[in-house]
Write a protein that holds these residues in place. Structure first.
Motif, PDB file in Angstrom:
ATOM      1  N   GLU A 214       1.122  -1.048   0.256  1.00 22.29           N
ATOM      2  CA  GLU A 214       0.007  -0.020  -0.152  1.00 22.29           C
ATOM      3  C   GLU A 214       0.920   1.332  -0.041  1.00 22.29           C
ATOM      4  O   GLU A 214       1.297   1.812   0.927  1.00 22.29           O
ATOM      5  N   LEU A 215       1.212   1.712  -1.249  1.00 18.08           N
ATOM      6  CA  LEU A 215       2.143   2.580  -1.092  1.00 18.08           C
ATOM      7  C   LEU A 215       2.086   3.806  -2.348  1.00 18.08           C
ATOM      8  O   LEU A 215       1.502   3.532  -3.536  1.00 18.08           O
ATOM      9  N   GLU A 216       2.660   4.794  -2.033  1.00 20.15           N
ATOM     10  CA  GLU A 216       2.658   5.862  -3.042  1.00 20.15           C
ATOM     11  C   GLU A 216       3.836   6.431  -3.257  1.00 20.15           C
ATOM     12  O   GLU A 216       4.546   6.808  -2.108  1.00 20.15           O
ATOM     13  N   LEU A 217       4.541   6.413  -4.288  1.00 17.00           N
ATOM     14  CA  LEU A 217       5.738   7.344  -4.458  1.00 17.00           C
ATOM     15  C   LEU A 217       6.052   8.004  -5.763  1.00 17.00           C
ATOM     16  O   LEU A 217       5.195   7.527  -6.796  1.00 17.00           O
ATOM     17  N   SER A 218       6.920   8.864  -5.913  1.00 17.52           N
ATOM     18  CA  SER A 218       7.278   9.465  -7.084  1.00 17.52           C
ATOM     19  C   SER A 218       8.577   9.791  -7.169  1.00 17.52           C
ATOM     20  O   SER A 218       9.297   9.855  -6.195  1.00 17.52           O
ATOM     21  N   CYS A 219       9.212   9.665  -8.335  1.00 17.38           N
ATOM     22  CA  CYS A 219      10.470  10.099  -8.470  1.00 17.38           C
ATOM     23  C   CYS A 219      10.557  10.877 -10.147  1.00 17.38           C
ATOM     24  O   CYS A 219      10.461  10.497 -11.137  1.00 17.38           O
ATOM     25  N   ALA A 220      11.380  12.102  -9.857  1.00 17.34           N
ATOM     26  CA  ALA A 220      11.363  12.869 -10.678  1.00 17.34           C
ATOM     27  C   ALA A 220      12.517  12.655 -11.799  1.00 17.34           C
ATOM     28  O   ALA A 220      13.385  11.826 -11.534  1.00 17.34           O
ATOM     29  N   PRO A 221      12.307  13.157 -12.975  1.00 19.36           N
ATOM     30  CA  PRO A 221      13.299  12.745 -14.095  1.00 19.36           C
ATOM     31  C   PRO A 221      15.080  13.280 -13.478  1.00 19.36           C
ATOM     32  O   PRO A 221      14.990  14.362 -12.959  1.00 19.36           O
ATOM     33  N   GLY A 222      16.063  12.510 -13.647  1.00 12.74           N
ATOM     34  CA  GLY A 222      17.215  12.881 -13.008  1.00 12.74           C
ATOM     35  C   GLY A 222      17.417  12.532 -11.698  1.00 12.74           C
ATOM     36  O   GLY A 222      18.520  12.609 -11.033  1.00 12.74           O
ATOM     37  N   GLU A 223      16.282  12.180 -10.936  1.00  8.21           N
ATOM     38  CA  GLU A 223      16.377  11.867  -9.393  1.00  8.21           C
ATOM     39  C   GLU A 223      16.737  10.518  -9.320  1.00  8.21           C
ATOM     40  O   GLU A 223      16.204   9.590  -9.998  1.00  8.21           O
ATOM     41  N   LEU A 224      17.759  10.127  -8.492  1.00  3.56           N
ATOM     42  CA  LEU A 224      17.884   8.875  -7.925  1.00  3.56           C
ATOM     43  C   LEU A 224      17.137   8.567  -6.561  1.00  3.56           C
ATOM     44  O   LEU A 224      17.663   8.984  -5.641  1.00  3.56           O
ATOM     45  N   LEU A 225      16.177   7.883  -6.539  1.00  8.97           N
ATOM     46  CA  LEU A 225      15.395   7.349  -5.197  1.00  8.97           C
ATOM     47  C   LEU A 225      16.021   6.125  -4.857  1.00  8.97           C
ATOM     48  O   LEU A 225      15.809   5.050  -5.388  1.00  8.97           O
ATOM     49  N   GLY A 226      16.405   5.941  -3.482  1.00  4.68           N
ATOM     50  CA  GLY A 226      16.961   4.900  -2.957  1.00  4.68           C
ATOM     51  C   GLY A 226      15.692   4.187  -2.089  1.00  4.68           C
ATOM     52  O   GLY A 226      14.923   4.763  -1.217  1.00  4.68           O
ATOM     53  N   VAL A 227      15.471   2.918  -2.320  1.00 10.30           N
ATOM     54  CA  VAL A 227      14.423   2.203  -1.691  1.00 10.30           C
ATOM     55  C   VAL A 227      14.962   1.306  -0.584  1.00 10.30           C
ATOM     56  O   VAL A 227      15.712   0.398  -1.085  1.00 10.30           O
ATOM     57  N   VAL A 228      14.904   1.543   0.649  1.00 12.79           N
ATOM     58  CA  VAL A 228      15.574   0.900   1.544  1.00 12.79           C
ATOM     59  C   VAL A 228      14.348   0.128   2.647  1.00 12.79           C
ATOM     60  O   VAL A 228      13.224   0.620   2.533  1.00 12.79           O
TER      61      VAL A 228
END
Lengths: 222, 236
Positions: B18-32
């Protein structure tokens, strides 16, 4: 040497392999990759010819194909001759009898594909059809080759089902294995010996070819 | 969200999400997050490899999954680059062929040259003709990165790409990811267990636990939170 019987055996082996390769491939791939309802039962049915006495299978097939059965009646109406004791009937029986020899090696080969290579192909933009040709088949090739060789060699040597369903009609359903039996019964040991040697040679060559090719493919990918 | 990756997932079984997330162009999103938190499932769901009950997955102008409107594109129709934990290279193909196979959108005649360019970009020039079995763990993972880029993806997903390599190789692969990050204007998601790694590479972090995003924000902020300390470092 009964050359007619040899020709029938070769024709039957070639046709059985030709029918079973695509059909077996489809079934093997389905069993390897998809959720199949009553999987245990399906796998048991595929494997049954391995343990069922050939005469029992022959009896059921004969009952299914005989003139008194609905299938036999429809066939006779369509083609003007009964399915039982014909080459077509023999082929149908051979296909069913060889099912485990074709399906099992291919199923094991598909199941042994490295983890995630299929999803990796999909996310690389390959459709399931392209994935089959470019990734699955080249990797499962040894299993397909084994299936072909086992089916071919096993059909060449099959006796019980062929006798029950085919009836040993010369030039039509009498195979080399049946001819060996006939000649032995008639104390013609020389002819029986020559034909037995031919069957032995065909079996050994087919199996050796499959093993050799499997080894080469294995080394190439290793 | 017009640009970047926009994900909203809801799933009860087999893995609750049950999750919502976003990641912009050029962004590096770490998922831990701890093991079993749903990190790999999240990446597979974005790629279309994990069936979803509800929600949406959008990237830029493309909608890959939207339960409400009945959209659910097959994985090969989503422009996703996915680097698997165990590389998942095609063992019967050379490094060059592995990369070229993901270039179905280019004319056949151009694929080999483009694949060679990508292999050079991940510092594998000279090894184009080798099969995965003749490459080291780190080299295989570089081929996997090149293959993921060959698709010209709208999003790059990295599923613990350094977990199966030794410490030295890991450092050089991290440098490779940092280099790519500089040059790529697409959203990148990096699933990892390594806190130092995510701190060094990520612009932001999402902390997952039991399929839910518990914390999200800048690495320094998220990793200092007592909840992160407990879930990621096992303290407290």
């Amino acid at each position: 040497m009964d050359w007619d019987a040899f020709a029938v055996s070769l024709k039957l082996a070639a046709w059985t392999a030709a029918v079973l390769l695509p059909a077996g491939l489809l079934l093997a791939r389905t069993l390897a990759f998809r959720r199949v309802p009553a999987r245990g039962l399906v796998e048991a049915l595929v494997a049954a010819p391995l343990v069922l006495p050939p005469t029992v299978l022959g009896f059921y097939l004969l009952t299914l194909m005989g003139g008194a059965s609905p299938l036999g009646a429809v066939w006779t109406r369509l083609f003007g001759h009964p399915l039982a004791f014909s080459f077509e009937g023999l082929l149908a029986a051979s296909v069913i009898f060889n099912l485990p020899f074709a399906v099992q090696p291919m199923q094991r080969a598909f199941e042994a594909l490295p983890t995630d290579v299929r999803p990796a192909a999909w996310v690389s933009g390959l459709s399931p059809w392209r994935t089959f040709w470019a990734v699955e088949l080249p990797l499962a090739w040894p299993g397909v080759l084994s299936a072909f060789a086992l089916t071919f060699a096993h059909t060449m040597g099959e006796f019980g089902v062929v006798l029950m369903v085919g009836g040993s009609i010369p030039g039509e359903t009498r195979t080399l294995a049946l001819s060996v039996y006939d000649r032995t019964q008639a104390f013609d040991t020389q002819a029986a010996g020559v034909m037995s040697a031919v069957l032995l040679g065909v079996s050994v060559v087919a199996i050796a070819a499959a093993y050799g090719a499997t080894g080469r493919v294995g080394r190439r990918h290793g | 969200m017009a640009d970047g990756l926009d994900v909203q997932l809801r799933e009860t079984a087999p893995i609750p999400l049950e999750l919502e997330l976003s990641c912009a162009p050029g962004e590096l999103l770490g998922v831990v997050g701890p093991s079993g938190a749903g990190k790999t499932t999240l990446l597979r769901a974005i790629a279309g490899l994990h069936p979803l009950g509800a929600g949406h997955v959008r990237c830029g102008d493309s909608t890959w999954f939207d339960k409400a409107s009945g959209v659910n594109l097959a994985p090969h129709r989503r422009r996703v680059g996915l680097v698997f934990q165990e590389h998942a290279l095609f063992p019967h193909l050379t490094a060059l062929q592995n990369v070229a196979l993901a270039m179905g959108h280019h004319p056949k005649a151009e694929r080999a040259a483009r694949a060679a360019e990508l292999l050079t970009r991940v510092h594998l020039q000279g090894l184009e003709g080798r099969k995965p079995s003749a490459l080291s763990g780190g080299q295989r993972q570089r081929v996997a990165i090149a293959r993921a880029l060959a698709r010209e993806p709208q999003v790059l997903l990295l599923d613990e790409p350094f977990s199966a390599v030794d410490r030295r190789t890991r450092a050089s692969l991290q440098a490779q990811i940092a280099e790519l990050h500089q040059g790529l204007a697409i959203p990148m998601l990096l699933v990892t267990h390594d806190v130092e790694e995510v701190e060094r590479l990520a612009d932001s972090i999402a902390l997952l636990d039991n399929g839910v995003v518990r914390l999200a924000g800048a690495p320094s902020q998220v990793l200092r939170d007592p909840l992160a300390q407990r879930l990621v470092f096992g303290e407290g």
